[in-house]
Write a protein that holds these residues in place. Structure first.
Motif, PDB file in Angstrom:
ATOM      1  N   HIS A  35       0.854  -1.192   0.000  1.00 32.45           N
ATOM      2  CA  HIS A  35       0.000   0.000   0.000  1.00 32.45           C
ATOM      3  C   HIS A  35       0.888   1.239   0.000  1.00 32.45           C
ATOM      4  N   GLU A  66      -9.479  -3.028  11.082  1.00 24.27           N
ATOM      5  CA  GLU A  66     -10.281  -2.051  10.364  1.00 24.27           C
ATOM      6  C   GLU A  66     -10.616  -0.895  11.311  1.00 24.27           C
ATOM      7  N   GLU A  78     -13.266   4.790   8.179  1.00 27.66           N
ATOM      8  CA  GLU A  78     -11.983   5.390   7.773  1.00 27.66           C
ATOM      9  C   GLU A  78     -11.530   4.773   6.463  1.00 27.66           C
ATOM     10  N   THR A  79     -11.161   5.602   5.516  1.00 27.80           N
ATOM     11  CA  THR A  79     -10.634   5.116   4.239  1.00 27.80           C
ATOM     12  C   THR A  79      -9.119   5.160   4.279  1.00 27.80           C
ATOM     13  N   THR A  80      -8.485   4.038   3.953  1.00 27.76           N
ATOM     14  CA  THR A  80      -7.022   4.041   3.955  1.00 27.76           C
ATOM     15  C   THR A  80      -6.532   5.008   2.877  1.00 27.76           C
ATOM     16  N   SER A  81      -5.579   5.842   3.258  1.00 25.67           N
ATOM     17  CA  SER A  81      -5.083   6.886   2.375  1.00 25.67           C
ATOM     18  C   SER A  81      -3.598   6.687   2.137  1.00 25.67           C
ATOM     19  N   ALA A 118       0.436   8.243   6.747  1.00 24.50           N
ATOM     20  CA  ALA A 118       0.549   7.599   8.057  1.00 24.50           C
ATOM     21  C   ALA A 118       0.637   8.714   9.090  1.00 24.50           C
ATOM     22  N   PRO A 177      -1.693   3.077   7.223  1.00 24.38           N
ATOM     23  CA  PRO A 177      -2.642   2.374   6.357  1.00 24.38           C
ATOM     24  C   PRO A 177      -2.005   1.149   5.703  1.00 24.38           C
ATOM     25  N   PHE A 226      -5.658  -0.873   9.116  1.00 29.46           N
ATOM     26  CA  PHE A 226      -4.557  -0.051   9.593  1.00 29.46           C
ATOM     27  C   PHE A 226      -3.697  -0.842  10.562  1.00 29.46           C
TER      28      PHE A 226
END
Length: 525
Positions: A73, A194, A198-201, A204, A218, A224
């Motif tokens: 990621h 999870e 929250e959307t992983t972006s 950090a 993320p 996360f």
């Protein structure tokens, strides 16, 4: 009967990322290695998740860089909060002269699966359920007693042994390496989970408070890595959902709730180092050689740097291409480099746990000012990215110094020369004033004669970060297989024959005179 050139010449103890990177380096360069592991993969849950830009570059030369990036990621920004307010940030996408101006998060089990697949494709195998019991060494080799999967004990002899078997290294113990340091007072809790809503972006974040800190990194797909310093009054063994949600509420802005938790655990960090990373024919790499604070996520990356530094040298010596005393440089180069990284990690840990009002106010002011002026980014980003690793004098802004990393890589590029993986690269720089006919003749002569190295004409192709540091006069840049500058050889007044001799003599400090290197004939072995 297996011939001497076919038999395994190196034993790698430990099949984590460090051991496998080292084994892949050896196999790729024609050196057989036995790789043993006491246990099979223990768990899909691991502590190490971040691979930094320099290590991604080095994994390119191993052959797995792109696959790891595709499987991980992407993130390119680190945010810092204090008492739930943003105080600073570091961006990695502004790094110059970098093959990967970003980092990736990837679970260690996935990194290991990709490396093992590559190791197998190179013809290697891992002997699981095989234990290094003890060993002795003499000037001719290392005798190792192994406990095999079927319970039998077997003694094997190797030219060299590398202990990549972790913090409780059996190799380090058997060969009497000193391992000094201390245990950090603060306990750490981690989970992969999870975070609902929250959307992983691509960012950090570290959250610093006077009662403890927290990190959210993320991993992709809404998951996360959640890490936190543990309050002193916590007495449990396995932090549960309520534990992490309480700390999220105390330390992180906004209401955060956890979804599925992949795992949960506690650990205590250590800061230790072996007194030397090599003793005779035995070497230590990764956590066997050093342990550091997890702040900055440097541990695994540092171990992979160990593996690459040792791997190309060991492969060349075993093949008979390089002088054996080249192996002496492993400890002299890696230990100071690791000490610098460990020092940074310890300082980050200490700063992140400030609890008094005057300490936090001073820290936060530095972060805010440093972010506004981008000084924080200029100073800290190359260190976190491990781009400032150097082997010798500290690099200078306006001139090249042997030992520094060059802003070049091993992937094909129309914009810059490509470094050789299995030998030295000679980069020919004509300087700012030269005669075209004379220079092309010199380049052709060097290419024909310097068969122990790959020769490339920098000409008009040096990337900007390198161009600004090149000398005015014509030079040959000798670049090691790991991308660090070995030497600068001045060529401006040389005839082609004299240039071949000068570059050959510089190479001969490490490269043995062999049929593959006729330009070194007549030089002492």
């Amino acid at each position: 009967m297996v011939s001497d050139t076919q038999r395994p010449r190196v034993l790698v103890v430990g099949a984590g990322p460090v051991g496998m990177v080292l084994a892949c380096e050896l196999l790729a360069h024609g050196v057989r290695a036995d790789v043993i592991s006491k246990l099979r993969r223990q768990s899909p849950h691991s502590r190490a998740t971040i691979l930094w830009p320099r290590v991604l570059e080095l994994l390119d030369r191993v052959g797995v860089g792109r696959k790891l990036v595709d499987s991980g990621h992407y993130f390119d920004q680190m945010n810092y909060y204090s008492q739930k307010k943003l105080i600073g940030l570091i961006r990695f996408d502004r790094l110059q002269g970098v093959g990967y101006p970003f980092a990736i998060t990837i679970p260690q089990w996935r990194t290991e699966a990709i490396l093992e697949e590559h190791l197998t494709a190179l013809g290697g195998t891992i002997e699981y359920d095989t234990t290094f019991a003890d060993g002795t060494q003499d000037p001719d080799g290392v005798q190792c007693r192994l406990q095999l999967a079927d319970g039998r004990s077997q003694t094997r002899t190797y030219d060299y042994v590398v202990g990549a078997d972790g913090y409780n290294s059996a190799v380090r113990e058997a060969f009497g390496f000193r391992f000094a340091g201390r245990t950090m007072r603060t306990r750490l809790a981690i989970t992969d989970a999870e975070i609902l809503g929250e959307t992983t972006s691509s960012e950090a974040a570290y959250y610093l408070t006077r009662t403890g800190n927290m990190v959210l990194a993320p991993l992709g797909d809404g998951v996360f890595r959640v890490g936190a310093s543990v309050p002193d009054d916590y007495t449990g063994d396995t932090p549960d959902r309520a534990f992490f949600e309480r700390l999220l509420a105390e330390r992180v802005p906004g209401a955060r709730r956890l979804g599925e938790m992949k795992f949960s655990g506690l650990f205590i960090a250590h800061v230790r180092s072996a007194g030397t990373y090599s003793s005779g024919r035995v070497f230590l790499a990764g956590d066997s050689a050093h342990a550091m604070s997890p702040s900055g996520a440097q541990g695994l990356n540092t171990g992979i740097q160990d593996a690459v530094n040792l791997g190309w040298k060991l492969a060349g010596v075993v093949r008979g291409d390089y002088r054996t005393d080249l192996l002496d440089s492993y400890d002299g180069e890696r230990r100071p480099a690791v000490d610098a990284v460990a020092g940074l990690s310890t300082r980050l840990a200490r700063i992140g746990l400030y609890s008094s009002r005057h300490q936090t106010l001073a820290r936060d002011a530095v972060y805010r000012l440093g972010s506004t002026t981008q000084t924080l980014e200029k100073v800290l980003a190359p260190k976190l990215a491990q781009l400032d690793t150097h082997y010798g004098a500290r690099p200078r802004r306006r001139s090249l110094v042997p030992g520094e990393r060059l802003p070049l890589g091993w992937r094909e590029s129309p914009a810059a020369p490509v470094l050789a993986v299995d030998r030295y690269t000679v980069l020919l720089w004509p300087g700012h004033q030269y005669r075209y006919e004379r220079w092309t003749g010199l380049v052709d002569k060097l290419r024909a004669q310097l068969t122990a190295a790959t020769v490339s004409d920098l000409g008009g192709r040096p990337p900007g970060p390198l161009l600004s540091k090149l000398p005015r006069e014509a030079h040959a840049l000798l670049v090691r297989p790991d991308g660090h500058l070995d030497a600068l050889v001045r060529l401006d007044d040389s005839t082609p024959a004299a240039a071949v001799r000068a570059v050959g003599q510089s190479l001969a400090r490490h490269v043995l005179p062999r049929a593959a290197a006729p330009q070194l004939a007549g030089l002492p072995a």
